[in-house]
Design an enzyme around this catalytic site. Structure first.
Site, PDB file in Angstrom:
ATOM      1  N   PRO A 160      -4.313  -0.391  18.765  1.00  0.00           N
ATOM      2  CA  PRO A 160      -4.342  -0.914  17.045  1.00  0.00           C
ATOM      3  C   PRO A 160      -4.732   0.930  15.938  1.00  0.00           C
ATOM      4  O   PRO A 160      -4.221   0.153  14.739  1.00  0.00           O
ATOM      5  CB  PRO A 160      -5.284  -1.876  16.959  1.00  0.00           C
ATOM      6  CG  PRO A 160      -6.314  -1.374  17.971  1.00  0.00           C
ATOM      7  CD  PRO A 160      -5.741  -0.874  18.669  1.00  0.00           C
TER       8      PRO A 160
ATOM      9  N   HIS B 108       0.989  -1.056  -0.420  1.00  0.00           N
ATOM     10  CA  HIS B 108      -0.069   0.434  -0.403  1.00  0.00           C
ATOM     11  C   HIS B 108       1.108   1.301  -0.342  1.00  0.00           C
ATOM     12  O   HIS B 108       1.772   1.849   0.816  1.00  0.00           O
ATOM     13  CB  HIS B 108      -0.647   0.124   1.559  1.00  0.00           C
ATOM     14  CG  HIS B 108      -2.077  -1.063   1.286  1.00  0.00           C
ATOM     15  ND1 HIS B 108      -3.230  -0.884   1.328  1.00  0.00           N
ATOM     16  CD2 HIS B 108      -1.346  -2.653   0.662  1.00  0.00           C
ATOM     17  CE1 HIS B 108      -3.478  -1.812   1.516  1.00  0.00           C
ATOM     18  NE2 HIS B 108      -3.476  -2.378   0.807  1.00  0.00           N
TER      19      HIS B 108
ATOM     20  N   TYR C  37      -9.286   5.772   7.414  1.00  0.00           N
ATOM     21  CA  TYR C  37      -9.220   5.956   8.821  1.00  0.00           C
ATOM     22  C   TYR C  37     -10.104   6.905   8.954  1.00  0.00           C
ATOM     23  O   TYR C  37      -9.181   7.956   8.558  1.00  0.00           O
ATOM     24  CB  TYR C  37      -8.188   5.865   9.509  1.00  0.00           C
ATOM     25  CG  TYR C  37      -7.275   5.159   9.789  1.00  0.00           C
ATOM     26  CD1 TYR C  37      -7.237   4.056  10.901  1.00  0.00           C
ATOM     27  CD2 TYR C  37      -6.231   5.101   8.618  1.00  0.00           C
ATOM     28  CE1 TYR C  37      -6.179   3.234  10.815  1.00  0.00           C
ATOM     29  CE2 TYR C  37      -5.071   3.591   8.867  1.00  0.00           C
ATOM     30  CZ  TYR C  37      -4.831   3.116   9.738  1.00  0.00           C
ATOM     31  OH  TYR C  37      -4.275   1.460   9.826  1.00  0.00           O
TER      32      TYR C  37
ATOM     33  N   LYS D  79       0.279  -0.863  14.864  1.00  0.00           N
ATOM     34  CA  LYS D  79       2.447  -0.593  15.469  1.00  0.00           C
ATOM     35  C   LYS D  79       2.973  -2.255  16.652  1.00  0.00           C
ATOM     36  O   LYS D  79       3.824  -2.708  16.237  1.00  0.00           O
ATOM     37  CB  LYS D  79       2.904   0.513  16.043  1.00  0.00           C
ATOM     38  CG  LYS D  79       2.944   1.806  15.500  1.00  0.00           C
ATOM     39  CD  LYS D  79       4.047   2.010  15.252  1.00  0.00           C
ATOM     40  CE  LYS D  79       3.909   2.620  13.596  1.00  0.00           C
ATOM     41  NZ  LYS D  79       4.239   2.690  12.281  1.00  0.00           N
TER      42      LYS D  79
ATOM     43  N   TYR E 189       3.830   6.560  10.828  1.00  0.00           N
ATOM     44  CA  TYR E 189       3.430   5.377  10.157  1.00  0.00           C
ATOM     45  C   TYR E 189       4.680   4.674   9.743  1.00  0.00           C
ATOM     46  O   TYR E 189       3.833   3.278   9.823  1.00  0.00           O
ATOM     47  CB  TYR E 189       1.526   5.361   9.300  1.00  0.00           C
ATOM     48  CG  TYR E 189       1.136   4.305   9.376  1.00  0.00           C
ATOM     49  CD1 TYR E 189      -0.373   4.366   9.914  1.00  0.00           C
ATOM     50  CD2 TYR E 189       0.928   3.668   7.904  1.00  0.00           C
ATOM     51  CE1 TYR E 189      -1.602   3.550   9.359  1.00  0.00           C
ATOM     52  CE2 TYR E 189      -0.006   3.347   7.294  1.00  0.00           C
ATOM     53  CZ  TYR E 189      -0.980   2.597   8.229  1.00  0.00           C
ATOM     54  OH  TYR E 189      -2.290   2.209   7.908  1.00  0.00           O
TER      55      TYR E 189
HETATM   56  P1  RFL Z   1       0.604 -13.049  20.676  1.00  0.00           P
HETATM   57  O1  RFL Z   1      -0.123 -12.784  19.527  1.00  0.00           O
HETATM   58  O2  RFL Z   1      -0.017 -11.605  22.209  1.00  0.00           O
HETATM   59  O3  RFL Z   1       0.940 -13.631  21.585  1.00  0.00           O
HETATM   60  C1  RFL Z   1       1.553 -14.561  22.648  1.00  0.00           C
HETATM   61  C2  RFL Z   1       1.386 -16.007  22.623  1.00  0.00           C
HETATM   62  O4  RFL Z   1       1.618 -16.060  24.614  1.00  0.00           O
HETATM   63  C3  RFL Z   1       0.652 -17.482  24.295  1.00  0.00           C
HETATM   64  N1  RFL Z   1       0.347 -17.358  25.530  1.00  0.00           N
HETATM   65  C4  RFL Z   1       0.676 -18.637  26.632  1.00  0.00           C
HETATM   66  N2  RFL Z   1       1.675 -19.070  26.042  1.00  0.00           N
HETATM   67  C5  RFL Z   1       2.192 -20.180  27.278  1.00  0.00           C
HETATM   68  N3  RFL Z   1       1.399 -20.010  29.076  1.00  0.00           N
HETATM   69  C6  RFL Z   1       0.778 -18.965  29.115  1.00  0.00           C
HETATM   70  N4  RFL Z   1       0.306 -18.557  30.034  1.00  0.00           N
HETATM   71  C7  RFL Z   1       0.150 -18.635  27.729  1.00  0.00           C
HETATM   72  N5  RFL Z   1      -0.358 -17.150  27.957  1.00  0.00           N
HETATM   73  C8  RFL Z   1      -0.634 -16.850  26.499  1.00  0.00           C
HETATM   74  C9  RFL Z   1      -0.503 -16.994  23.725  1.00  0.00           C
HETATM   75  O5  RFL Z   1      -1.523 -18.272  23.244  1.00  0.00           O
HETATM   76  C10 RFL Z   1      -0.024 -16.504  22.578  1.00  0.00           C
HETATM   77  O6  RFL Z   1       0.462 -16.946  21.240  1.00  0.00           O
HETATM   78  O7  RFL Z   1       1.787 -11.859  21.534  1.00  0.00           O
HETATM   79  P2  RFL Z   1       2.799 -11.335  20.372  1.00  0.00           P
HETATM   80  O8  RFL Z   1       3.819 -12.259  19.618  1.00  0.00           O
HETATM   81  O9  RFL Z   1       4.187 -10.019  21.476  1.00  0.00           O
HETATM   82  O10 RFL Z   1       3.004 -10.841  19.380  1.00  0.00           O
HETATM   83  C11 RFL Z   1       2.377  -9.301  19.293  1.00  0.00           C
HETATM   84  C12 RFL Z   1       1.098  -9.310  18.276  1.00  0.00           C
HETATM   85  O11 RFL Z   1       0.287  -9.761  17.964  1.00  0.00           O
HETATM   86  C13 RFL Z   1      -0.001  -7.843  18.218  1.00  0.00           C
HETATM   87  O12 RFL Z   1       0.775  -6.765  18.606  1.00  0.00           O
HETATM   88  C14 RFL Z   1      -0.182  -6.977  17.093  1.00  0.00           C
HETATM   89  O13 RFL Z   1      -1.507  -7.765  17.200  1.00  0.00           O
HETATM   90  C15 RFL Z   1      -0.952  -6.382  17.239  1.00  0.00           C
HETATM   91  N6  RFL Z   1      -1.074  -5.269  16.124  1.00  0.00           N
HETATM   92  C16 RFL Z   1      -1.218  -4.752  14.847  1.00  0.00           C
HETATM   93  N7  RFL Z   1      -0.012  -4.943  14.851  1.00  0.00           N
HETATM   94  C17 RFL Z   1       0.854  -4.459  13.477  1.00  0.00           C
HETATM   95  O14 RFL Z   1       2.178  -4.905  13.507  1.00  0.00           O
HETATM   96  N8  RFL Z   1      -0.088  -4.155  12.370  1.00  0.00           N
HETATM   97  C18 RFL Z   1      -1.052  -3.837  13.147  1.00  0.00           C
HETATM   98  O15 RFL Z   1      -1.517  -3.846  11.699  1.00  0.00           O
HETATM   99  C19 RFL Z   1      -2.044  -4.745  13.962  1.00  0.00           C
HETATM  100  N9  RFL Z   1      -3.361  -4.488  14.008  1.00  0.00           N
HETATM  101  C20 RFL Z   1      -3.146  -5.856  15.774  1.00  0.00           C
HETATM  102  C21 RFL Z   1      -3.393  -4.715  15.051  1.00  0.00           C
HETATM  103  C22 RFL Z   1      -3.682  -5.573  17.148  1.00  0.00           C
HETATM  104  C23 RFL Z   1      -5.494  -5.812  17.248  1.00  0.00           C
HETATM  105  N10 RFL Z   1      -6.413  -6.324  18.217  1.00  0.00           N
HETATM  106  C24 RFL Z   1      -6.044  -7.439  18.196  1.00  0.00           C
HETATM  107  C25 RFL Z   1      -5.976  -6.316  19.365  1.00  0.00           C
HETATM  108  C26 RFL Z   1      -4.994  -5.286  15.356  1.00  0.00           C
HETATM  109  C27 RFL Z   1      -6.064  -5.852  15.992  1.00  0.00           C
HETATM  110  C28 RFL Z   1      -7.694  -5.036  15.656  1.00  0.00           C
HETATM  111  C1  PHB Z   2      -7.319  -4.448  10.481  1.00  0.00           C
HETATM  112  O1  PHB Z   2      -7.124  -4.848   8.936  1.00  0.00           O
HETATM  113  O2  PHB Z   2      -7.524  -5.127  11.025  1.00  0.00           O
HETATM  114  C2  PHB Z   2      -6.106  -3.042  11.168  1.00  0.00           C
HETATM  115  C3  PHB Z   2      -5.834  -2.149  10.067  1.00  0.00           C
HETATM  116  C4  PHB Z   2      -4.977  -1.348  10.708  1.00  0.00           C
HETATM  117  C5  PHB Z   2      -5.000  -0.525  12.048  1.00  0.00           C
HETATM  118  C6  PHB Z   2      -5.980  -1.799  12.388  1.00  0.00           C
HETATM  119  C7  PHB Z   2      -6.426  -3.018  12.079  1.00  0.00           C
HETATM  120  O3  PHB Z   2      -4.513   0.006  12.367  1.00  0.00           O
END
Ligand code: RFL
Ligand code: PHB
Length: 395
Positions: free
Chosen positions: A297, A77, A205, A301, A389
């Site tokens: 989110p 993008h 957004y 980041k 961004y």
């Molecule tokens: P995770 O992905 O939460 O993984 C943690 C893992 O630990 C396990 N766990 C355990 N395992 C063993 N014993 C226990 N007691 C445990 N407790 C937990 C869990 O099952 C899991 O598998 O953390 P990690 O690896 O640090 O990764 C972080 C990312 O997942 C998170 O920062 C992103 O999803 C944030 N995020 C985004 N990040 C981006 O860089 N770009 C994006 O576009 C983006 N969009 C988003 C997002 C997060 C969102 N939500 C759900 C808050 C969009 C959304 C809506």
């Molecule tokens: C998504 O696709 O879920 C998404 C994309 C951009 C964001 C947050 C979530 O900033």
């Protein structure tokens, strides 16, 4: 029965942070790494999650040899749209900076990393329960868990907590030794997955007097949309008609652009929080990814921030096991935090600008619109937004 394993690095959590760290350590020649994970492989690979990836994240995945599918299937993008006051305005990310983002869903990154671990013959230990860390302030910390009714113990040189915000690692650090910063926002996101063609080529957004909305994508046939909702709203409260009404009201623009509707096949609520645990190392326990810091989110980041941590940790462990020097590990918390607060600020700033706060006065609302107007008409303003961004240029 008991199973005791000795390992150099024990990792808790096989999310993107834990999987990528174990892969990077393996590439660095540190073979003795065990990852324990509470979920099943199938569950992890099928939880549909966003993935706006910065160039630096892609570079690391590439250099780790797991970028092929991301390049083939991810969508590059070159801009984003900001919508407010009934207008859509494009931020030309590439025109302003020469850089772009790639949208490649997080669970696809997970699939690629699990496949790489499988190819190396070292899959994580999935479906563990009762994970806990003992003796982390000694030279031999132990990760204990239960799998299939059998007690497991990993006797480690170091433990890395990659277990997300709710995992046990961070909580193991005594509360008096933990320096933490937190902001919980008084709203959430109501998210839907929809079977429909893309409404917008680029992520959009939106700010509206009724609140924030976001149009994103998962694939040519599956779209992701969100709108700001109350902090205690439940998915059951989202009747289909009301969801489309909210999205139309917040997003449709005066140039005739309209969101394309489709069959909603998944709904969820996302909480919004900014959080930093500044104690990212305690004895022989290190924290990485969401276990250490959370961003709302809006700035996309979180995963990119986790990758910044892993880059540092992989170097620190490589140094330890080749030269015996603990220097980088001892300064990990300090060095990681230097890369945390800029994206924390950006995520808070863009969230504040695009959401409605119940206590915001009309004066405050007008200020936010003036700020959006500036960011979308001034090259300097648009560049500030773009640079943040897109993430840091160098690491
Ligand atoms: P995770 O992905 O939460 O993984 C943690 C893992 O630990 C396990 N766990 C355990 N395992 C063993 N014993 C226990 N007691 C445990 N407790 C937990 C869990 O099952 C899991 O598998 O953390 P990690 O690896 O640090 O990764 C972080 C990312 O997942 C998170 O920062 C992103 O999803 C944030 N995020 C985004 N990040 C981006 O860089 N770009 C994006 O576009 C983006 N969009 C988003 C997002 C997060 C969102 N939500 C759900 C808050 C969009 C959304 C809506
Ligand atoms: C998504 O696709 O879920 C998404 C994309 C951009 C964001 C947050 C979530 O900033």
């Amino acid at each position: 029965m008991k199973s005791v394993t000795r390992t150099q690095v024990g990792i808790i959590g096989a999310g993107p942070a834990g999987l990528l760290l174990s892969h990077l350590l393996c590439i660095a020649g540190i073979d003795s790494v065990v990852v324990v994970e509470s979920r099943s492989r199938a569950e992890m690979e099928s939880t549909i999650r966003a993935g706006v990836l910065e160039q630096g994240t892609m570079d690391l995945l590439d250099s780790a040899g797991v970028g092929a599918r991301m390049h083939a299937e991810g969508a590059v993008h070159h801009g984003i749209a900001l919508a407010f006051e009934g207008e859509r305005r494009r931020i030309d990310l590439t025109g302003l900076t020469g850089r772009a983002i790639t949208v490649y869903a997080q669970h696809e990154v997970i699939k690629d990393l699990v496949a790489a671990r499988e190819a190396a013959g070292v899959l994580p230990v999935f479906e563990v329960t009762d994970t806990r860390i003992e003796d982390m302030d000694t030279e031999k910390p132990v990760v204990r868990y239960v799998r299939d009714g059998v007690d497991g113990a990993l006797v480690c040189d170091y433990v890395v907590g990659c277990d997300g915000f709710h995992g046990p690692s961070r909580q193991t650090i005594p509360v008096q030794a933990r320096e933490e910063f937190e902001r919980v926002y008084p709203f959430g996101w109501f998210g839907i997955l929809v079977e429909a063609p893309p409404s917008s080529e680029e992520l959009m957004y939106a700010r509206h007097d009724r609140g924030f909305a976001l149009v994103s994508t998962r694939s040519p046939g599956i779209q992701r949309m969100y709108f700001q909702c109350g902090p205690s709203e439940s998915v059951e409260s989202g009747r289909t008609r009301k969801i489309w009404e909210e999205l139309h009201t917040r997003l449709d623009s005066i140039d005739g652009w309209k969101i394309i509707k489709g069959k909603i096949f998944q709904k969820n609520i996302v909480g919004m929080r900014s959080f930093v645990c500044a104690t990212m190392r305690y004895g022989r326990l290190l924290l990485a990814g969401d276990a250490a810091h959370i961003v709302p989110p809006t700035g996309a980041k979180g995963l990119n921030l986790a990758v910044n941590n892993l880059r540092l940790l992989a170097k620190a462990f490589a140094e330890l096991y080749t030269t015996g020097s603990q220097e980088r590990l001892l300064s990990y918390s300090h060095n990681a935090l230097r890369r945390v607060w800029r994206p924390e600020h950006f995520s808070w700033w863009i969230t504040t600008m695009l959401h409605n706060f119940d206590n915001a006065t009309p004066f405050h609302q007008r200020l936010l619109v003036a700020q959006l107007d500036y960011l979308t008409t001034s090259e300097a303003g648009a560049r500030v937004l773009s640079e943040n961004y897109l993430g840091p240029l160098t690491h």
